[in-house]
Design an enzyme around this catalytic site. Structure first.
Site: not given
Ligand code: CP
Ligand code: NVA
Length: 326
Positions: A108, A135, A138, A231, A272, A312
């Site tokens: 990530r 993502h 997700q 989101d 999400c 998830r």
């Molecule tokens: N939805 C999601 O990816 O959550 P986190 O940022 O907590 O991993």
């Molecule tokens: N778009 C958001 C998603 C978090 C799960 C981010 O990248 O912060």
């Protein structure tokens, strides 16, 4: 039907066919049932899994960890300050070292190119747990939640409201195009998705029967829809843009009156997470004045956000089992 995905990385849904995506979601449904009955087949017994995080995470980190342990693997968290990556060591060298020690790598972080280089040089499956661009794990959970609710994906209308060109929105558009869905993105024109990605998704849609609509018109975007998805307005790494985004997006807040505009009593809410929603009552944190969703939606009977969060773990488990399991 089973598909052989052994050894494959999972970087974006663009790399997977509709049948492979359906297979992963169905496998996740099966693994969910098995977990509920306490049946674990230890498909990842003896495997070691690296969890590389440049950005924060609750769901993705915990889902990879729990899924790995359920299946008999060891998961090792490697945070941005724990390893040499980005400081003394290049991504390419890090990939070659971790690939000699681990059987699979979750990443990530910021640049999508980083996860591509990891996948190119690690020699083991690499899974994208979120980059600035995509993502994909997700969206597997989102589609599993939609499948559980409606029983099918093809033809489902999914309206994404908010920052229409962030990682989640991009992956939802790709996934919807692949699965023959009616994807609508509703945002101010300055936050419309990238033209090239829209063109690519429309090309995919031509072969699957999907529809892709990009509009700044809320009524048009939500009318008759099955799912409203939103989101955060500023993603991780965009903290300096929060004020600008609030100004752009405040009329795009997902609230009860937006749901009434769907005209669909069966429409559900997805996010999400993490989500800013209960601003009036939450005094524990420093919060913006207005946010992407209200409590009359987030806490409503048509909100499925915690099923989505739970899914998830099942979908991430499916990705690891399919690409690395015995
Ligand atoms: N939805 C999601 O990816 O959550 P986190 O940022 O907590 O991993
Ligand atoms: N778009 C958001 C998603 C978090 C799960 C981010 O990248 O912060």
């Amino acid at each position: 039907m089973a598909y052989n995905l052994k050894g494959r990385s999972f970087l974006t849904l663009l790399d997977y066919t509709p049948r492979e995506i359906a297979f992963l979601i169905n496998l996740a449904c099966q693994l969910k049932i098995e977990k509920s009955t306490g049946t674990f087949n230890k498909n990842l017994q003896g495997k070691n899994i690296a969890l590389l995080f440049e950005k924060a995470s609750t769901r993705t980190r915990c889902a990879f960890t729990v899924a790995a342990i359920d299946e008999g693997a060891h998961a090792e968290y490697l945070g941005k300050n724990d390893i040499q990556l980005g400081k003394k060591e290049s991504v390419k060298d890090t990939a070659r070292v971790l690939g000699r020690m681990f059987d699979g790598i979750q990443f990530r972080g910021f640049a999508h190119e980083t996860v591509e280089i990891l996948a190119q040089y690690a020699g083991v499956p690499v899974w994208n747990g979120l980059t600035d661009t995509y993502h994909p794990t997700q969206v597997l959970a989102d589609f599993m939640t939609i499948l559980e609710e409606f029983g099918y994906l093809e033809g489902i209308s999914l309206t994404y409201v908010g920052d229409g060109r962030n990682n989640v929105a991009n992956s939802l558009m790709i996934g919807s195009a692949k699965m023959g869905m009616d994807y609508r993105v509703v945002s101010p024109s300055s936050l419309f998705p990238d033209d090239k990605l829209v063109a690519l998704c429309r090309e995919i849609a031509d072969g699957t029967g999907a529809d892709i609509t990009v509009t700044d018109d809320i009524t048009k975007g939500v009318s008759g829809t099955d799912v409203i998805y939103t989101d955060v307005w500023a993603s991780m790494g965009e903290e300096s843009k929060i004020a600008e985004r609030i100004a752009l997006l405040k009329t795009y807040q997902v609230n009860k009156s937006m749901f009434e505009k769907t005209g669909n009593p069966d429409a559900i809410f997805l996010h999400c997470l993490p989500c800013f929603h209960n601003l009036e009552t939450d005094t524990s944190r420093s919060l913006p004045d207005i946010c992407e969703a209200t409590d009359d939606v987030f806490e409503s009977g048509f909100s499925r956000v915690f099923d989505e969060a739970e899914n998830r773990v099942h979908t991430i488990k499916a990705v690891m089992v399919a690409t690395l399991g015995k």
